[in-house]
Design an enzyme around this catalytic site. Structure first.
Site, PDB file in Angstrom:
ATOM      1  N   LYS A   1       0.857  -1.180   0.000  1.00  0.00           N
ATOM      2  CA  LYS A   1       0.000   0.000   0.000  1.00  0.00           C
ATOM      3  C   LYS A   1       0.895   1.232   0.000  1.00  0.00           C
ATOM      4  O   LYS A   1       1.665   1.462   0.936  1.00  0.00           O
ATOM      5  CB  LYS A   1      -0.905   0.006   1.236  1.00  0.00           C
TER       6      LYS A   1
ATOM      7  N   GLY B   1      -8.168   8.279  10.463  1.00  0.00           N
ATOM      8  CA  GLY B   1      -8.456   8.209  11.887  1.00  0.00           C
ATOM      9  C   GLY B   1      -9.507   9.176  12.396  1.00  0.00           C
ATOM     10  O   GLY B   1      -9.771   9.219  13.599  1.00  0.00           O
TER      11      GLY B   1
ATOM     12  N   ALA C   1      -9.625   4.852   5.043  1.00  0.00           N
ATOM     13  CA  ALA C   1      -9.433   6.008   5.931  1.00  0.00           C
ATOM     14  C   ALA C   1     -10.736   6.737   6.229  1.00  0.00           C
ATOM     15  O   ALA C   1     -11.537   7.009   5.329  1.00  0.00           O
ATOM     16  CB  ALA C   1      -8.416   6.998   5.374  1.00  0.00           C
TER      17      ALA C   1
ATOM     18  N   ASN D   1      -9.038   0.620  10.428  1.00  0.00           N
ATOM     19  CA  ASN D   1      -8.236   0.252  11.594  1.00  0.00           C
ATOM     20  C   ASN D   1      -8.800   0.887  12.857  1.00  0.00           C
ATOM     21  O   ASN D   1      -9.356   0.221  13.723  1.00  0.00           O
ATOM     22  CB  ASN D   1      -6.787   0.659  11.382  1.00  0.00           C
ATOM     23  N   THR D   2      -8.704   2.219  12.957  1.00  0.00           N
ATOM     24  CA  THR D   2      -9.071   2.912  14.188  1.00  0.00           C
ATOM     25  C   THR D   2     -10.522   2.677  14.585  1.00  0.00           C
ATOM     26  O   THR D   2     -10.846   2.613  15.781  1.00  0.00           O
ATOM     27  CB  THR D   2      -8.804   4.420  14.043  1.00  0.00           C
TER      28      THR D   2
END
Length: 256
Positions: free
Chosen positions: A96, A157, A183, A205-206
């Protein structure tokens, strides 16, 4: 089935491995998500020192495809060096590309991202560039030969969800390679929305690791992505300005 270059995946959820409370929670969240692709920052872990703690300690490495990212790179050259480091570790079939151009917003540098993508394609990598929701830039990356495009839903995030669905829809409609929304996803609603727009997958992720219960949230994201994809494939009804009766009018008896 999601196909990227010559690799196929049943799951359309790509899951990040950072910021979990501990490795046990991380492993459980990964397990329930049923993801097949795990992402990590090469520059934030020592992949060559077995004495250093890292997320691989708890992970069955044979079960997953790893997607290292070049987070921390500010130039194309830095991104290429990071990718080669990941390749040397033996963990890298895909990379990535992440080249940040603004420290405050963490938005990608479009010029350096194009340059890094071209350089890594020349090196033989399977390249998935992280980009903004710029429709023209996404097309230029695909024209270079990128194997998938990863536009952000909103800043990294931030949890703001999809702030520009029209641009994402334009990117998806014109793409001939997979589009992985990356994102800014904050909730299962956001993930389902991305899939309903026609995205091929979601990377997050977050939204999982930073939630109150990462394991439950990982399961929720899995189900949201599956539901969003099914909804997209089924085809939603058209929006109308006025009410339309759900019951047919034919055959209704009329009293005298």
């Amino acid at each position: 089935m999601l196909t990227i270059n010559d690799q196929q995946f049943q799951s359309r959820l790509f899951l990040g491995t950072g910021k979990y409370p501990n490795f046990d929670v991380q492993k459980e969240a990964v397990d329930v998500s049923e993801t097949e692709v795990l992402t990590f920052s090469v520059r934030r872990m020592d992949i060559f020192d077995p004495e250093q703690p890292n997320f691989l300690e708890k992970i069955d490495m044979d079960r997953y495809q790893f997607l290292p990212n070049t987070a921390g790179a500010k130039t194309a050259e830095e991104a290429v060096r990071t990718a080669k480091l990941a390749d040397a570790s033996g963990l890298c079939d895909m990379i990535k590309v992440e080249v940040i151009g603004c420290d405050k917003t963490l938005l990608p540098d479009p010029v350096e991202t194009l340059k890094a993508t071209e350089m890594l394609l020349d090196e033989g990598f399977t390249v998935l560039p992280y980009t903004s929701d710029d429709v023209v830039l996404a097309k230029k990356l695909e024209d270079l030969g990128a194997h998938a495009i990863m536009p952000g839903a909103s800043p990294i995030g931030s949890g703001q969800g999809i702030i520009n669905p029209l641009n994402l829809q334009f990117i998806i409609e014109q793409a001939n390679v997979p589009v992985i929304v990356d994102a800014g996803i904050g909730s299962p609603k956001d993930a389902a929305h991305a899939m309903e727009l026609g995205a091929d997958g979601v990377l997050l992720n977050t939204a999982v690791s930073g939630s109150d219960d990462p394991v439950k949230m990982a399961q929720a994201m899995k189900q949201a992505i599956e539901a969003g994809r099914l909804g997209y494939e089924a085809g939603r009804i058209a929006k109308k300005d006025y009410a339309v009766a759900s019951s047919p009018k034919e055959g209704i008896s009329v009293g005298k």
